[in-house]
Design a protein around this motif. Structure first.
Motif, PDB file in Angstrom:
ATOM      1  N   VAL A 353      68.103  47.431  32.473  1.00 30.06           N
ATOM      2  CA  VAL A 353      68.904  46.762  33.506  1.00 30.06           C
ATOM      3  C   VAL A 353      70.373  47.066  33.216  1.00 30.06           C
ATOM      4  CG1 VAL A 353      69.373  44.604  34.703  1.00 30.06           C
ATOM      5  CG2 VAL A 353      67.182  44.928  33.521  1.00 30.06           C
ATOM      6  N   SER A 354      71.071  47.648  34.196  1.00 30.25           N
ATOM      7  CA  SER A 354      72.443  48.096  33.940  1.00 30.25           C
ATOM      8  C   SER A 354      73.463  46.970  33.974  1.00 30.25           C
ATOM      9  CB  SER A 354      72.841  49.194  34.933  1.00 30.25           C
ATOM     10  OG  SER A 354      72.902  48.681  36.262  1.00 30.25           O
ATOM     11  N   HIS A 355      73.452  46.146  35.044  1.00 32.00           N
ATOM     12  CA  HIS A 355      74.449  45.075  35.174  1.00 32.00           C
ATOM     13  C   HIS A 355      74.028  44.116  36.285  1.00 32.00           C
ATOM     14  CE1 HIS A 355      75.685  47.817  38.352  1.00 32.00           C
ATOM     15  NE2 HIS A 355      76.575  46.943  38.804  1.00 32.00           N
ATOM     16  N   PRO A 356      74.626  42.919  36.336  1.00 34.00           N
ATOM     17  CA  PRO A 356      74.140  41.876  37.247  1.00 34.00           C
ATOM     18  C   PRO A 356      74.727  41.922  38.648  1.00 34.00           C
ATOM     19  CG  PRO A 356      75.788  40.957  35.784  1.00 34.00           C
ATOM     20  CD  PRO A 356      75.599  42.377  35.368  1.00 34.00           C
ATOM     21  N   HIS A 357      74.605  43.058  39.318  1.00 32.60           N
ATOM     22  CA  HIS A 357      74.988  43.154  40.721  1.00 32.60           C
ATOM     23  C   HIS A 357      73.731  43.093  41.597  1.00 32.60           C
ATOM     24  CE1 HIS A 357      79.367  44.741  41.285  1.00 32.60           C
ATOM     25  NE2 HIS A 357      79.224  43.528  41.772  1.00 32.60           N
ATOM     26  N   GLY A 358      73.881  42.551  42.793  1.00 33.55           N
ATOM     27  CA  GLY A 358      72.748  42.285  43.661  1.00 33.55           C
ATOM     28  C   GLY A 358      72.004  43.501  44.176  1.00 33.55           C
ATOM     29  N   ASP A 359      72.562  44.696  44.029  1.00 27.53           N
ATOM     30  CA  ASP A 359      71.864  45.907  44.450  1.00 27.53           C
ATOM     31  C   ASP A 359      71.230  46.636  43.261  1.00 27.53           C
ATOM     32  OD1 ASP A 359      74.421  46.435  43.483  1.00 27.53           O
ATOM     33  OD2 ASP A 359      74.661  48.268  44.657  1.00 27.53           O
ATOM     34  N   HIS A 360      71.122  45.925  42.127  1.00 25.48           N
ATOM     35  CA  HIS A 360      70.575  46.554  40.923  1.00 25.48           C
ATOM     36  C   HIS A 360      69.432  45.771  40.285  1.00 25.48           C
ATOM     37  CE1 HIS A 360      73.648  49.795  40.314  1.00 25.48           C
ATOM     38  NE2 HIS A 360      74.298  49.007  41.161  1.00 25.48           N
ATOM     39  N   TYR A 361      69.667  44.488  39.926  1.00 24.01           N
ATOM     40  CA  TYR A 361      68.686  43.772  39.113  1.00 24.01           C
ATOM     41  C   TYR A 361      67.650  42.940  39.884  1.00 24.01           C
ATOM     42  CZ  TYR A 361      70.655  39.173  39.905  1.00 24.01           C
ATOM     43  OH  TYR A 361      71.029  38.005  40.496  1.00 24.01           O
ATOM     44  N   PRO A 362      67.899  42.466  41.130  1.00 22.11           N
ATOM     45  CA  PRO A 362      66.958  41.511  41.742  1.00 22.11           C
ATOM     46  C   PRO A 362      65.535  42.040  41.900  1.00 22.11           C
ATOM     47  CG  PRO A 362      69.062  41.414  42.876  1.00 22.11           C
ATOM     48  CD  PRO A 362      69.128  42.602  41.965  1.00 22.11           C
ATOM     49  N   ALA A 363      65.370  43.347  42.072  1.00 26.28           N
ATOM     50  CA  ALA A 363      64.018  43.889  42.219  1.00 26.28           C
ATOM     51  C   ALA A 363      63.184  43.649  40.964  1.00 26.28           C
ATOM     52  CB  ALA A 363      64.085  45.387  42.537  1.00 26.28           C
ATOM     53  N   LEU A 364      63.818  43.626  39.808  1.00 26.66           N
ATOM     54  CA  LEU A 364      63.110  43.315  38.566  1.00 26.66           C
ATOM     55  C   LEU A 364      62.579  41.885  38.613  1.00 26.66           C
ATOM     56  CD1 LEU A 364      62.316  43.471  35.549  1.00 26.66           C
ATOM     57  CD2 LEU A 364      64.700  42.961  34.993  1.00 26.66           C
ATOM     58  N   VAL A 365      63.409  40.943  39.056  1.00 25.43           N
ATOM     59  CA  VAL A 365      62.994  39.545  39.133  1.00 25.43           C
ATOM     60  C   VAL A 365      61.823  39.396  40.100  1.00 25.43           C
ATOM     61  CG1 VAL A 365      63.731  37.203  39.691  1.00 25.43           C
ATOM     62  CG2 VAL A 365      65.321  38.771  38.532  1.00 25.43           C
ATOM     63  N   ASP A 366      61.923  40.059  41.251  1.00 25.70           N
ATOM     64  CA  ASP A 366      60.814  40.026  42.220  1.00 25.70           C
ATOM     65  C   ASP A 366      59.523  40.543  41.600  1.00 25.70           C
ATOM     66  OD1 ASP A 366      62.392  38.991  44.176  1.00 25.70           O
ATOM     67  OD2 ASP A 366      62.510  40.807  45.393  1.00 25.70           O
ATOM     68  N   PHE A 367      59.624  41.647  40.888  1.00 24.59           N
ATOM     69  CA  PHE A 367      58.456  42.285  40.281  1.00 24.59           C
ATOM     70  C   PHE A 367      57.804  41.343  39.264  1.00 24.59           C
ATOM     71  CE2 PHE A 367      56.282  44.851  37.137  1.00 24.59           C
ATOM     72  CZ  PHE A 367      55.640  45.812  37.891  1.00 24.59           C
ATOM     73  N   ILE A 368      58.634  40.730  38.439  1.00 26.93           N
ATOM     74  CA  ILE A 368      58.109  39.832  37.409  1.00 26.93           C
ATOM     75  C   ILE A 368      57.361  38.661  38.036  1.00 26.93           C
ATOM     76  CG2 ILE A 368      58.806  38.147  35.658  1.00 26.93           C
ATOM     77  CD1 ILE A 368      61.105  40.077  34.943  1.00 26.93           C
ATOM     78  N   LYS A 369      57.967  38.059  39.051  1.00 24.57           N
ATOM     79  CA  LYS A 369      57.356  36.884  39.674  1.00 24.57           C
ATOM     80  C   LYS A 369      56.057  37.226  40.399  1.00 24.57           C
ATOM     81  CE  LYS A 369      61.665  34.285  40.181  1.00 24.57           C
ATOM     82  NZ  LYS A 369      62.652  33.695  41.119  1.00 24.57           N
ATOM     83  N   ALA A 370      56.003  38.429  40.979  1.00 26.00           N
ATOM     84  CA  ALA A 370      54.819  38.802  41.769  1.00 26.00           C
ATOM     85  C   ALA A 370      53.731  39.450  40.927  1.00 26.00           C
ATOM     86  CB  ALA A 370      55.236  39.741  42.899  1.00 26.00           C
ATOM     87  N   HIS A 371      54.117  40.178  39.869  1.00 24.18           N
ATOM     88  CA  HIS A 371      53.126  41.000  39.165  1.00 24.18           C
ATOM     89  C   HIS A 371      53.139  40.835  37.650  1.00 24.18           C
ATOM     90  CE1 HIS A 371      52.489  43.006  43.000  1.00 24.18           C
ATOM     91  NE2 HIS A 371      53.802  43.162  43.103  1.00 24.18           N
ATOM     92  N   GLY A 372      53.914  39.872  37.158  1.00 21.48           N
ATOM     93  CA  GLY A 372      53.983  39.674  35.713  1.00 21.48           C
ATOM     94  C   GLY A 372      52.645  39.355  35.079  1.00 21.48           C
ATOM     95  N   ASN A 373      51.743  38.733  35.844  1.00 15.97           N
ATOM     96  CA  ASN A 373      50.431  38.359  35.309  1.00 15.97           C
ATOM     97  C   ASN A 373      49.316  39.297  35.758  1.00 15.97           C
ATOM     98  OD1 ASN A 373      51.380  36.036  33.929  1.00 15.97           O
ATOM     99  ND2 ASN A 373      51.412  34.896  35.852  1.00 15.97           N
TER     100      ASN A 373
END
Length: 585
Positions: A353-373
């Motif tokens: 993850v490079s930095h906390p801008h909205g066009d960079h990191y949010p897809a990671l959060v989405d992925f974790i919540k949907a597919h982390g398990n």
């Protein structure tokens, strides 16, 4: 003896006795007078700061006995504490203290500096220097030295604690009098382990709270020999050196001790030293994985975005994936892209993850919540370098965002969605091996600390992925201030085959970066219409000309997936792409 002679003898003895007594009394009187004079001088000095009850006097009879002084080049924390103390004194006395810096308090004969004073932060007074030499890392200390009340602290956190401590020590705080006990001494540490560490040889250090029990000792001007000497002190303390690397005149060394680690690096171009101390669980070995069968064709694939976002997936020869960012929130874009690339089990060796801008990191959060398990999805590690959330409370190039909250929540999102996945804090100079491939960390936000971030994009982590004989430079949103640091740290070592252009092509970093990288293949994580504006309209002409001067191939991958197989063979598509952009509507 007759009475007459006896009387004469008695008189003579009496005279001798009187004279002797007078001499002794005179001598005793002189000694007392000397002592009295000495005591008077002492009292004259102490009287300015100590009343009959033994208090250090700050304010009395409508006037400030002790001036309140802070450094001319004060940090934000020093300024904040100074202003808090001044405003509190005004509330107590009705009189606002004069605003005085250590520079203003100086004159040629030193008379002003001899006056009683409350010294806040790293002033250039000898008393401040003395107390800071006593100060351990993460400690704050308040004590009286001579006629100075010295208030010293290591990090911003201790500054707040000190203010509360000072208020607790005030005595007889009224409109007529404010003071503290003369024997005041308040000391406290927020991290006992760090306070026990040996002090760095250079006393002019900054201690930065990086959050999550991580701290950075920073020396602005120092030497590689001093860093080596300090590393030897760490070994004597009990640390074990586990990794060492020298490159481009820079030195990088890693140490571990029980559940802690220390990462020290010397940057040659500005002679600066940084020593990062943190929990060992956030440290990754240089050899992440070895011995896996490598039967896959590696490639780099872009993740489609609704606008100029950034997300890249790199397939390793062993079949696992490395991901940089991911892009915007929504659309399940990372998972959908991975499913197009892999029908079976998805294994992500590392998600950077490079930095906390909205066009960079949010897809990671989405992925974790949907597919982390998901049983068919494994994320082996998440790797990034974020510092204290307060550092991100700034205006970025895209306007002021909730980056501070993003940093605070990202750890929790990862720990909740991926409870068995380690969160790794990476540092400039580290290299991680993934089978026969590797990832180099070339810049993190720590490189610009402890100065205030001028732009959120300047916190972008820069990595280079090396697969076979080819290298892929991923600049994320490297910007005006981070760009020169990156280039001056590494210079010609940055030379790479494939390069993601910084910040989608807009607000580019300095031309010198591209002169060092000299990439023949350039990736634009942007929409065609925007790249047309950047390239054809020559909005950033000097930098774009440098990029295109080296480029032979250009790929624009904003709203579609672009796959580049490795090893990549140059196609010489530049002229065709430039013509396409020119006519794009």
């Amino acid at each position: 003896m007759d009475l007459k002679n006896f009387f004469k003898s008695f008189v003579l003895l009496a005279i001798v006795f009187i004279l002797a007594f007078a001499c002794v009394a005179c001598s005793d009187s002189d000694e007392k007078q000397d002592a009295s004079n000495s005591e008077t001088v002492s009292d004259a000095t102490d009287a300015e700061v100590v009343d009959k009850d033994g208090k250090y006097t700050i304010f009395e009879n409508g006037e400030y006995v002790a001036r309140i002084v802070f450094p001319e080049n004060a940090t934000e924390a020093e300024k904040a504490l100074y202003d808090k103390v001044r405003n509190k004194m005004k509330d107590l006395t009705g009189v606002m203290p004069e605003r005085i810096t250590d520079f203003k308090a100086y004159n040629d004969d030193g008379a002003d500096r001899a006056k009683p004073a409350i010294l806040i932060g790293k002033t250039n007074y000898d008393e401040s220097v003395q107390v800071y030499q006593e100060l351990g890392y993460t400690e704050h200390l308040m004590k009286i030295v001579g006629n100075k009340l010295v208030i010293a602290f290591s990090t911003d956190v201790e500054a707040g604690n000190l203010y509360a401590s000072l208020l607790g020590h005030l005595r007889e705080a009224t409109k007529e009098y404010v003071g503290v006990k003369k024997d005041i001494k308040s000391s406290k540490s927020t991290n006992a382990f760090l306070s026990s560490l040996p002090k760095y040889p250079n006393d002019t250090y900054d201690l930065v709270d990086l959050d999550r029990n991580s701290y950075m000792i920073h020396m602005k001007k120092d030497s590689i020999d001093n860093m080596r000497a300090y590393c030897e002190k760490l070994v004597e303390f009990g640390f074990e050196k586990v990794e060492s690397r020298e490159e481009c005149g820079n030195l990088f060394e890693t140490f571990t001790f029980e559940d802690k680690y220390a990462y020290a690096y010397y940057r040659d171009f500005d002679k600066s030293v940084r020593v990062v101390l943190g929990p060992k669980k956030m440290l990754a070995s240089a050899n992440c994985d070895v011995g896996l069968e490598e039967t896959y064709t590696p490639y780099i694939a872009s993740i489609p975005q609704p606008n100029d976002g950034l997300g890249y997936i790199i397939r390793l020869p062993d079949g696992r994936f490395i991901i940089l960012d991911g892009g915007y929130k929504g659309g399940d874009r990372v998972y959908n892209t991975l499913r197009e690339l892999e029908e079976g089990k998805i294994t992500i060796a590392a998600w950077f993850v490079s930095h906390p801008h909205g066009d960079h990191y949010p897809a990671l959060v989405d992925f974790i919540k949907a597919h982390g398990n998901d049983e068919d999805v494994t994320v082996e590690r998440v790797m990034f370098n974020y510092v204290h959330p307060d550092a991100y409370n700034i205006n970025g190039s895209a306007g002021k965002e909730n980056a501070s909250n993003a940093v605070r929540s990202l750890y929790n999102d990862i720990q909740t969605g991926l409870p068995n996945t380690p969160i790794i804090k990476v540092h400039t100079g580290q290299t991680f091996s993934f089978g026969t491939s590797s990832v180099e960390i070339l810049y993190t936000v720590e490189d610009i600390m402890p100065r205030t971030l001028p732009n959120l994009n300047d916190s972008s982590m820069v990595i280079r992925v090396n697969i076979g004989e080819q290298s892929i430079m991923l600049l994320a949103d490297t910007c005006y201030d981070s760009g020169p640091i990156l280039n001056n740290t590494w210079g010609e070592y940055l030379k790479s085959d494939i390069m993601q252009i910084a910040h989608h092509g807009c607000y580019p970093s300095v031309k010198a970066i591209y002169d060092s990288i000299q990439a023949e293949t350039v990736l634009f994580p942007a929409m065609y219409k925007n790249v047309k504006n950047y390239v054809v309209e020559e909005k950033w002409a000097e930098v774009m000309n440098a990029v295109l001067g080296y480029a032979k191939d250009i790929y624009v991958s904003g709203d579609h997936m672009e796959i580049i197989e490795l090893p990549y063979v140059v196609k010489n598509n530049k002229e065709e792409m430039l013509e396409y952009l020119k006519n794009y509507s």
